[in-house]
Design an enzyme around this catalytic site. Structure first.
Site, short mmCIF file in Angstrom:
data_model
loop_
_atom_site.label_atom_id
_atom_site.label_comp_id
_atom_site.label_asym_id
_atom_site.label_seq_id
_atom_site.Cartn_x
_atom_site.Cartn_y
_atom_site.Cartn_z
N ARG A 218 0.85 -1.18 0.00
CA ARG A 218 0.00 0.00 0.00
C ARG A 218 0.89 1.24 0.00
O ARG A 218 1.97 1.24 0.63
CB ARG A 218 -0.88 0.04 1.25
N HIS A 265 -1.84 0.37 -9.56
CA HIS A 265 -2.45 -0.63 -8.66
C HIS A 265 -3.12 -1.76 -9.46
O HIS A 265 -4.30 -2.06 -9.27
CB HIS A 265 -3.46 0.05 -7.72
C1 GLV Z 1 -5.00 -5.51 -3.60
O1 GLV Z 1 -4.49 -4.44 -3.51
C2 GLV Z 1 -5.30 -6.36 -2.46
O2 GLV Z 1 -5.28 -5.89 -1.32
O3 GLV Z 1 -5.60 -7.54 -2.67
#
Ligand code: GLV
Length: 302
Positions: A218, A265
């Protein structure tokens, strides 16, 4: 059993389960009726606009089954009596594959060669290589193990770090001593209050010259300003699938920092994850309906 699901594909796969009444809600369309009767919520990959408000109005909620490994949008707002389960395993293949690709792309300078190709320039030079390097996996869970399996053919040393030390896995407390040894540092830790801003100037300062930071976790785990400062010196490079802020706004200095490869992402956004997600949700709801123990329940040790 009123169930909100994120897509028609999930509704389809649950359609033969007796008693399961699905409504599709992906956060971009109007909210379906009857939020107060929702017993099971499978939220979409990209969180709905007001997760705390949505959860607060789900007064019959018993289970939140995410399609993501990360559960940080839900965990602090989970209503009393509801269980939170993540999608452990669903994104292992996609994310591990992205991490291998990203580290190779940065080390072998694929973005720079692509730029040169666009200019029609034969930009011959030597580059770094993954072979013979040390890859430090910070957050050694199921994605970390999948990454290690994929790295087996690359002739690297893998060093594993997790919150709790165990056989073959170092504890987080050892990180300062391990960082200077790593050529590639891969972040796979969950976003929790403990990991927020963990990769700060001191962390980055301990990384060796020429090392690559790979963030598949993250954005908030990394202090973006500190990373930009290091990138600007040319001492470190980075591959980021996640950023803080996210989405990264147009004109943000991270876009133009030297030596950074940014993807939006997408590591887990593949058909492989989609197939695994459908299997996991179906199996989990079967367990739920049968009153069996649920898998991937998020506890304090998450
Ligand atoms: C993707 O970002 C997840 O948390 O699976």
């Amino acid at each position: 059993m009123k169930t909100w699901v994120p897509s028609d594909a999930v509704a389809d796969v649950l359609s033969d389960m007796p008693g399961v009444e699905c409504a599709v809600y992906d956060g971009t369309t109007p909210e379906p009726e009857g939020i107060g009767e929702v017993e099971v919520w499978v939220p979409p990959l990209i969180p709905v606009p007001d997760v705390p408000g949505t959860l607060a109005r789900m007064t019959s909620l018993r289970l939140v089954q995410t399609v993501t490994a990360g559960v940080e949008p839900y965990r602090p707002h989970l209503p009393e009596g509801a269980t939170l389960c993540n999608a452990r395993g669903v994104h292992d293949a996609g994310t591990a594959e992205w991490a291998v690709g990203a580290m190779i792309a940065v080390l072998r300078e694929f973005p720079e060669f692509t730029d040169a190709q666009r200019r029609g320039e034969w930009a011959y030079r030597h580059t770094a290589v993954l072979a013979d390097s040390t890859v430090l996996i910070v957050g050694y869970g199921s994605i970390g193990a999948a990454l290690e399996r994929r790295l087996e053919g690359f002739e690297v040393e893998v060093v594993r770090v997790a919150r709790t030390a165990r056989e073959g896995v170092h504890g987080l407390a050892e990180l300062p001593a391990l960082l200077p040894r790593a050529d590639v540092v891969v972040l796979l830790v969950p976003a929790t209050p403990d990991t927020a801003g963990m990769v700060d100037a001191a962390f980055l300062g301990r990384m060796r010259d020429g090392a690559v930071l790979v963030n598949a976790a993250r954005g908030g785990i990394v202090d973006t300003d500190a990373l930009i400062a290091e990138l600007k010196t040319g001492r470190l490079r980075a591959a980021l699938d996640v950023t803080a802020p996210e989405p990264l706004p147009e004109g943000h200095p991270l876009w133009s920092a030297p030596g950074v490869l940014i993807t939006p992402h997408v590591a887990g956004s593949t058909p492989a994850s989609g197939r695994r997600m459908l299997r996991l949700i179906k199996a989990q709801l079967s367990r739920y309906l049968a009153g069996q123990e649920l898998r991937n329940v998020i506890t304090d040790s998450y």
